[in-house]
Design an enzyme around this catalytic site. Structure first.
Site, PDB file in Angstrom:
ATOM      1  CE  LYS A 196      17.916  41.711  36.917  1.00 13.70           C
ATOM      2  NZ  LYS A 196      16.529  41.964  37.672  1.00 13.70           N
ATOM      3  CD  GLU A 224       9.099  56.853  32.368  1.00 12.53           C
ATOM      4  OE1 GLU A 224      10.136  56.474  32.921  1.00 12.53           O
ATOM      5  OE2 GLU A 224       8.785  56.449  31.330  1.00 12.53           O
ATOM      6  N   GLY A 249      15.049  50.223  31.156  1.00 16.82           N
ATOM      7  CA  GLY A 249      14.622  50.682  32.333  1.00 16.82           C
ATOM      8  C   GLY A 249      14.661  52.006  32.699  1.00 16.82           C
ATOM      9  CB  SER A 250      14.770  53.973  36.070  1.00 13.70           C
ATOM     10  OG  SER A 250      15.678  53.253  36.490  1.00 13.70           O
ATOM     11  CD  GLU A 271      13.415  51.837  25.460  1.00 17.96           C
ATOM     12  OE1 GLU A 271      12.994  53.027  26.275  1.00 17.96           O
ATOM     13  OE2 GLU A 271      12.437  50.894  25.554  1.00 17.96           O
ATOM     14  CB  CYS A 286       9.428  53.700  28.536  1.00 15.66           C
ATOM     15  SG  CYS A 286       9.700  52.217  27.246  1.00 15.66           S
TER      16      CYS A 286
HETATM   17  P1  ADP Z   1      11.673  50.246  36.936  1.00 15.21           P
HETATM   18  O1  ADP Z   1      11.803  51.547  37.676  1.00 15.21           O
HETATM   19  O2  ADP Z   1      10.906  50.149  35.771  1.00 15.21           O
HETATM   20  O3  ADP Z   1      11.417  48.943  37.591  1.00 15.21           O
HETATM   21  P2  ADP Z   1      14.729  49.736  36.974  1.00 15.21           P
HETATM   22  O4  ADP Z   1      15.601  50.614  36.041  1.00 15.21           O
HETATM   23  O5  ADP Z   1      14.771  49.705  38.340  1.00 15.21           O
HETATM   24  O6  ADP Z   1      13.054  50.244  36.303  1.00 15.21           O
HETATM   25  O7  ADP Z   1      14.839  48.236  36.527  1.00 15.21           O
HETATM   26  C1  ADP Z   1      15.034  47.740  35.134  1.00 15.21           C
HETATM   27  C2  ADP Z   1      15.900  46.768  35.211  1.00 15.21           C
HETATM   28  O8  ADP Z   1      17.042  47.085  36.036  1.00 15.21           O
HETATM   29  C3  ADP Z   1      15.355  45.480  36.151  1.00 15.21           C
HETATM   30  O9  ADP Z   1      15.678  44.312  35.787  1.00 15.21           O
HETATM   31  C4  ADP Z   1      16.063  45.664  37.567  1.00 15.21           C
HETATM   32  O10 ADP Z   1      16.385  44.441  38.260  1.00 15.21           O
HETATM   33  C5  ADP Z   1      17.328  46.136  37.026  1.00 15.21           C
HETATM   34  N1  ADP Z   1      18.244  46.793  38.000  1.00 15.21           N
HETATM   35  C6  ADP Z   1      17.829  47.603  38.740  1.00 15.21           C
HETATM   36  N2  ADP Z   1      18.797  48.235  39.456  1.00 15.21           N
HETATM   37  C7  ADP Z   1      20.106  47.843  39.045  1.00 15.21           C
HETATM   38  C8  ADP Z   1      21.367  48.004  39.173  1.00 15.21           C
HETATM   39  N3  ADP Z   1      21.832  48.609  40.114  1.00 15.21           N
HETATM   40  N4  ADP Z   1      22.205  47.293  38.413  1.00 15.21           N
HETATM   41  C9  ADP Z   1      21.836  46.559  37.310  1.00 15.21           C
HETATM   42  N5  ADP Z   1      20.605  46.444  37.127  1.00 15.21           N
HETATM   43  C10 ADP Z   1      19.669  46.802  37.830  1.00 15.21           C
END
Ligand code: ADP
Length: 491
Positions: A183, A393, A236-237, A259, A294
């Site tokens: 995804k 961050e 991601g975050s 990560e 990151c």
């Molecule tokens: P950023 O703040 O860098 O956009 P996110 O953590 O929001 O980082 O996003 C990183 C990835 O996680 C993206 O592919 C996003 O679509 C996905 N993502 C965001 N929210 C969710 C969630 N609730 N469950 C699973 N994946 C998610």
């Protein structure tokens, strides 16, 4: 040369890739968004829902047995073919990523896309040199410990380096014999969909490699909650990383690797003999890609005796990273990813100003569209230790500079963070370098350098920067389970 016109020649694929075919979502939903370069609408990408994710996972489950039965050499050759095809299509991949994320084409073409290809080759070349282990024979007892694939593996990736982070995950996963459902981030799905098309040409069978673009809280959540997904690998975050752990616990206790964010400490001690070099390395790693990395060294912790010299050198260096036209192939810095990200970063700069910290921004201006969401390299000098700009961050071209009185204090300040991804120490004293490196609470420490590690270095953090490692042959451990086969000889 401006390469924007080359976009016209591309046939851009926007549909999900499930079971070897490009398909629309069963709901017909689309991701709608705007370019951070010119503000125009970007191609609408299929937004997968739970049904679509189910289809992809079922396809991956059905494809698993045959894929896992191939030899590592067979899988290696297929992945090497994919890497070759990506190299042939390097320009298109770089154009797609620039178009969607606003980052400079030059970065993608010369650095990011080649890095993703190199990562695939590194893993492919390593996988058939891997040995399992034997437990020393004792009388009639003998044991072997083998690595077995997990099964269907889910990957959820971010937008800041789309193909590098995806390759770090899908390459070792596929090579270990897993099948994969990825995804990608809603901000950057096009290049991975192109890679999906190339995967078919490379000979990756239907169902082995699936891409389900869509929103995180719908498609990402469905993947992480799926009971047939045996491992979920996320970048991601930290906030969503924690959510992923909850999904794993709410479903089938799938393996989790994360990560997440960082606030990289970059310690410059009184024993650093080349301040100008330390400022140059900082600027290269902090202002590259508008700071959207990151592991960026976003917290400089500098001995007060070196503060002024460091800041003066850094002011000069930051002029080399002012943003310009993302599609100009000689320009090394483009835009931030979106208007939302732009506003978020500007808000942090405002916070610093309102709190009375000294804020400096690069003076050079480069030509770019009036609508471009670009931010000048920014230095915040001596903000409060508990300010949001010091602790959170920012994910933009904004570095904070924190003066300290000693190396002991530098370490204390560095470790006073919820993050622990990467860091550095600049010193000419080997004992000090080793001691700081040993005591910094991060997954990767550089001494007198930053960011020049290669595919052989494990990458991943401690604390709220996550768990598990990308890159290196250790990544194979993430995408497999250990299984012991114990033999008792009756003779
Ligand atoms: P950023 O703040 O860098 O956009 P996110 O953590 O929001 O980082 O996003 C990183 C990835 O996680 C993206 O592919 C996003 O679509 C996905 N993502 C965001 N929210 C969710 C969630 N609730 N469950 C699973 N994946 C998610």
């Amino acid at each position: 040369m401006n390469v924007r016109n080359l976009l016209q020649n591309l046939k851009i694929e926007t549909r999900a890739y499930i079971n070897g075919e490009f398909v629309e979502s069963s709901s017909g939903a689309k991701i709608k968004k705007f370019s951070s370069i010119g503000g125009e609408p970007l191609p609408e990408i299929t937004a997968c829902n739970e049904n679509d994710v189910n289809l992809a996972v079922t396809a991956a489950k059905n494809a698993f047995k045959d894929w896992a039965a191939l030899t590592p050499l067979d899988r290696k050759n297929i992945l090497l073919k994919l890497a070759d095809l990506m190299e042939e299509n390097r320009q298109e991949l770089a154009l797609l990523d620039t178009y969607e994320t606003g980052r400079a084409y030059k970065n993608y073409f010369y650095d990011s896309i080649p890095k993703s290809i190199e990562a695939i080759r590194y893993f492919a070349e390593s996988v058939d040199k891997y040995y399992d282990k034997a437990i020393p024979a004792r009388g009639s007892e003998f044991g072997v410990i083998v690595r077995v694939p997990l099964g269907v593996v889910g990957a959820i990736t971010p937008w800041n380096d789309p193909l590098v982070v995806s390759a770090w995950k899908f390459a070792p996963a596929l090579l270990m014999g897993n099948t994969v459902v990825i995804k990608p981030a809603e901000q950057s799905s096009l290049s991975l969909l192109k890679v999906a098309a190339l995967s078919k040409i490379a000979g990756i069978p239907a169902g082995v490699f699936n891409v389900v673009p869509g929103y995180g809280e719908i498609a990402g959540k469905a993947l992480a909650l799926h009971n047939d997904v045996r491992g979920i690998f996320f970048t991601g975050s930290s906030e969503i990383g924690k959510q992923i752990m909850i999904y794993a616990g709410q479903s089938n206790m799938k393996k989790v690797a994360l990560e997440c964010g960082g606030k990289g400490p970059y310690i410059v001690t009184k024993n650093c003999g080349d301040i100008s070099e330390s400022a140059k390395v900082l600027a290269e790693n902090m202002f590259y890609n508008q700071g959207q990395i990151c592991s960026a060294p976003s917290r400089v912790i500098v001995d007060e005796s070196k503060l002024n010299e460091f800041v003066e050198c850094l002011k000069i260096e930051c002029e080399k990273f002012v943003p310009g036209d993302s599609f100009d192939d000689e320009n090394n810095v483009g835009c931030v990813v979106s208007d939302e990200q732009f506003k978020k970063v500007q808000n942090y700069i405002e916070i610093a100003k309102n709190e009375g910290a000294e804020v400096y921004q690069a003076k050079t201006k480069k030509p770019h569209s009036e609508k471009a969401r670009c931010i000048q390299p920014t230095i915040i000098i001596n903000p409060a230790l508990d300010s949001k700009v010091t602790t959170e961050e920012i994910f933009g071209p904004v570095v904070v500079i924190l003066p300290v009185k000693s190396t002991a204090e530098a370490l204390e300040v560095a470790n006073n963070s919820k993050y622990g991804l990467a860091g550095a120490v600049f010193t000419d004293n080997i004992d000090e370098a080793y001691s700081v490196a040993k005591n910094l609470e991060v997954g990767l420490v550089h001494i007198n350098s930053y960011g020049n590690d290669d595919n052989s270095a494990p990458f991943g953090g401690v604390k709220e920067s996550g768990l598990g490692k990308d890159k290196s042959t250790y990544a194979f451990d993430e995408y497999s389970d250990l299984k012991t086969i114990w033999l008792h000889s009756r003779k």
